[in-house]
Design an enzyme around this catalytic site. Structure first.
Site, PDB file in Angstrom:
ATOM      1  N   LYS A  52       0.837  -1.204   0.000  1.00  0.00           N
ATOM      2  CA  LYS A  52       0.000   0.000   0.000  1.00  0.00           C
ATOM      3  C   LYS A  52       0.872   1.255   0.000  1.00  0.00           C
ATOM      4  O   LYS A  52       0.578   2.229  -0.685  1.00  0.00           O
ATOM      5  CB  LYS A  52      -0.945  -0.017   1.211  1.00  0.00           C
ATOM      6  CG  LYS A  52      -2.071  -1.037   1.036  1.00  0.00           C
ATOM      7  CD  LYS A  52      -2.881  -1.278   2.290  1.00  0.00           C
ATOM      8  CE  LYS A  52      -3.833  -2.459   2.049  1.00  0.00           C
ATOM      9  NZ  LYS A  52      -4.633  -2.827   3.229  1.00  0.00           N
ATOM     10  N   GLN A  96      -4.864  -1.716   9.533  1.00  0.00           N
ATOM     11  CA  GLN A  96      -4.710  -3.009   8.855  1.00  0.00           C
ATOM     12  C   GLN A  96      -5.291  -4.136   9.718  1.00  0.00           C
ATOM     13  O   GLN A  96      -4.953  -4.270  10.891  1.00  0.00           O
ATOM     14  CB  GLN A  96      -3.214  -3.265   8.565  1.00  0.00           C
ATOM     15  CG  GLN A  96      -2.945  -4.530   7.787  1.00  0.00           C
ATOM     16  CD  GLN A  96      -3.526  -4.506   6.373  1.00  0.00           C
ATOM     17  OE1 GLN A  96      -3.435  -3.507   5.664  1.00  0.00           O
ATOM     18  NE2 GLN A  96      -4.127  -5.602   5.948  1.00  0.00           N
ATOM     19  N   ASP A 119     -11.176   2.509   3.715  1.00  0.00           N
ATOM     20  CA  ASP A 119     -11.430   1.073   3.540  1.00  0.00           C
ATOM     21  C   ASP A 119     -12.925   0.816   3.300  1.00  0.00           C
ATOM     22  O   ASP A 119     -13.305  -0.270   2.864  1.00  0.00           O
ATOM     23  CB  ASP A 119     -10.991   0.296   4.799  1.00  0.00           C
ATOM     24  CG  ASP A 119      -9.624  -0.363   4.622  1.00  0.00           C
ATOM     25  OD1 ASP A 119      -9.187  -0.524   3.465  1.00  0.00           O
ATOM     26  OD2 ASP A 119      -9.004  -0.710   5.643  1.00  0.00           O
TER      27      ASP A 119
END
Ligand code: NAP
Length: 292
Positions: A52, A96, A119
């Site tokens: 990422k 995460q 997200d």
């Protein structure tokens, strides 16, 4: 049969994003800024976050990686989330997953300011997606929609069967595929309790497999001319690889592909699109596109 090349599509999209960021910066606007919190040292999570950060560089974003030990308390993580919520320089951020067992993932997700939830996991974004309002859409289903659009796969009025009903893939996928003026498909969702899964697949114009069972979808389950999207990525032992494993999809590719109009490979299909869509969401965050 046409192979849907997620890797090449993702590269193109990142170039498009980079060009847009260059224009924004030339206009004197700020570079979009993505922050990521990584708790612990899980190998898979380290790789995902590393990729990422690399994608941020490719897109011209600013990125910040915040590392925390897996011994931190839920309160400490919540405090870090609060800091990022309030940091005006940070446009979007992710925590995460998975998190250590003593920390409630749901609590953390709900603590993230939904306006920075790139997200797309916060219930406000999930709810807005369900009723067709502008919002962050979670990366994997968003990436699949992008592939279908870019490859000109007709979805309107088609029968789409989704295998799997998880919150991150199956359910949002079903919402997007049934959405008016978007997927416009007739959607059936199958899961481990479904009794007619095989028959549903045999009648489907589009199959989206997201169950994590290698080679589950076989040729006898697919009709001629179908589109098959394989989300599955299961690590199976492979002594011929340096890593000792390979990624296996949910679809028995070799026998299913000849029957398809379009099919995604594993790897190189849906996978590369996922990080790329996180970048798209970050660009939207930088532009304050959904929540001005
Ligand atoms: P998950 O949370 O484990 O959900 C799996 C779903 O499949 C559940 O709804 C389960 O049914 C259903 N299922 C399991 N076995 C089944 C069977 N034999 N027949 C019918 N349905 C069955 O998985 P997920 O997070 O959605 O991920 C699914 C797969 O996609 C995994 O391989 C994962 O690694 C992969 N994935 C890839 C990406 C990417 O970027 N490429 C992103 C996310 C996930 P129940 O609900 O009844 O238990």
């Amino acid at each position: 049969m046409q192979l849907i090349d997620g890797k090449a599509t993702a590269t193109r999209i990142k170039e498009e994003i980079a060009a847009e960021v260059a224009e924004m910066v030339a206009r004197g606007e700020k570079r979009p800024h993505l922050a990521a919190i990584l708790v612990g040292h899980d190998g898979g999570s380290e790789t995902y976050v590393h990729n990422k950060v690399l994608a941020c560089e490719a897109c011209g974003f600013k990125s910040t990686l915040i590392r925390m030990e897996d011994t931190i308390s839920e309160e400490e993580l919540l405090a870090e989330v609060d800091k990022l919520n309030k940091d005006e320089d940070v446009d979007g951020f992710i925590v995460q997953l998975p998190l250590p067992a003593h920390i409630s993932e749901q609590k953390i997700i709900e603590a993230i300011d939904y306006r920075k939830d790139v997200d797309g996991f916060h219930p406000i974004n999930v709810g807005r997606m369900a009723i067709g309002l502008p919002c962050y859409i979670s990366a994997t289903p968003k990436g699949i929609m992008e592939l279908l659009v870019r490859y000109g796969v007709e979805t309107s009025g088609k029968k789409c069967v989704i295998l799997g009903r998880s919150n991150i893939v199956g359910k949002p996928m079903a919402q997007l595929m049934m959405q008016k003026n978007f997927g416009d498909a007739t959607v059936t969702v199958c899961h481990s309790r479904s009794q007619t899964l095989k028959k549903e697949c045999q009648e489907a114009d589009i199959i989206i497999a997201a169950i994590g069972r290698p080679n589950f979808v076989t040729a006898d389950m697919v009709k001629e001319g179908a589109t098959v999207i394989d989300v599955g990525t299961t690590r199976v032992p492979d002594a011929t690889r340096k890593s000792g494993f390979r990624l296996n999809g949910d679809v028995k590719f070799d026998e299913v592909a000849p029957k398809c109009n379009f099919i995604t490979p594993v790897p190189g299909g849906v996978g590369p699109m996922t990080i790329c869509m996180l970048m798209k969401n970050t660009l939207s965050a930088g532009k304050k596109e959904f929540y001005p």
